[in-house]
Scaffold this motif. Sequence first.
Motif, short mmCIF file in Angstrom:
data_model
loop_
_atom_site.label_atom_id
_atom_site.label_comp_id
_atom_site.label_asym_id
_atom_site.label_seq_id
_atom_site.Cartn_x
_atom_site.Cartn_y
_atom_site.Cartn_z
N LEU A 43 -7.96 -7.89 -14.12
CA LEU A 43 -8.35 -8.67 -15.29
C LEU A 43 -9.57 -9.54 -15.00
N THR A 44 -9.57 -10.17 -13.83
CA THR A 44 -10.70 -11.02 -13.45
C THR A 44 -11.98 -10.21 -13.34
N PHE A 89 -1.33 -16.77 -8.28
CA PHE A 89 -2.48 -16.37 -9.08
C PHE A 89 -3.53 -17.48 -9.21
N ASN A 90 -3.41 -18.52 -8.38
CA ASN A 90 -4.33 -19.66 -8.48
C ASN A 90 -5.80 -19.24 -8.49
N GLN A 91 -6.17 -18.30 -7.63
CA GLN A 91 -7.59 -17.95 -7.51
C GLN A 91 -8.13 -17.25 -8.75
N TYR A 92 -7.25 -16.68 -9.56
CA TYR A 92 -7.69 -15.93 -10.74
C TYR A 92 -7.60 -16.72 -12.05
N MET A 93 -6.69 -17.66 -12.12
CA MET A 93 -6.37 -18.26 -13.41
C MET A 93 -7.49 -19.08 -14.05
N PRO A 94 -8.30 -19.86 -13.33
CA PRO A 94 -9.38 -20.56 -14.03
C PRO A 94 -10.30 -19.62 -14.80
N HIS A 117 -8.02 -28.14 -14.70
CA HIS A 117 -9.31 -28.50 -15.29
C HIS A 117 -9.72 -27.48 -16.35
N ALA A 118 -9.49 -26.20 -16.05
CA ALA A 118 -9.83 -25.15 -17.02
C ALA A 118 -8.98 -25.28 -18.27
N MET A 119 -7.71 -25.61 -18.12
CA MET A 119 -6.81 -25.77 -19.25
C MET A 119 -7.21 -26.95 -20.12
N LYS A 120 -7.58 -28.05 -19.49
CA LYS A 120 -8.03 -29.22 -20.24
C LYS A 120 -9.33 -28.91 -20.98
#
Length: 209
Positions: A43-44, A89-94, A117-120
């Motif tokens: 996906l990334t 999945f931390n490295q992919y989620m942002p 940060h990406a979610m905010k």
Amino acid sequence: MLKTHNLQLPIDEISLRDLSVGDLVYLSGEIVVSAGLPTYQRLTEFVNDKKPLPLDFAGGTLFHVGSMTREDSGSYEMLYLNPTTSTRFNQYMPTLIRGLGLRLTGGKGGLDMESVHAMKETGCIYLSFLGGGCALLSQAIREVTGVYWKDLITHYRLVKVRVENLGPLTVGIDVHGNSVYEGLTQNALSKLPEILTTLKDERQAGSHE
């Protein structure tokens, strides 16, 4: 005061602004799930390369949840939903939160601060699934509406499923950047010096006996 929210999907950012860390959520509508690291990596790559995806995530969901689907005459039946650990999945989620236009993500154990940060930034929340709650969560399954990337094993595939009153789920990270996981981490770290001092004193006392 913590609240309970019954959310209908798809959902917009404005509707998520009233949700706070610790609130309970029940979801109805279509969700997308996958528990496979290769899936999130692919996906990334698709997002970074701006390649067309097999389904539309805009304003939608991507949950760190495994599933078992059984195919019969071209249709699929989902046998269960079972959450997996999100920190895998931390490295992919942002990248995925921003690139897929996600409003809801989640699983077990939370996500790191880069994801927060990406979610905010984009208006997305993290929902904590009940660990060991496979039987309860699976009662919400109503219909499989799409199965994608069938070259992958079943619980790695992207599966879109319609659910009714999926929950209880807990808001672990809200759109304002509040994270119960970060709070717990900082609380634990603040107690670490005292714990280490106590252990040191006990060792020294034991060596003198």
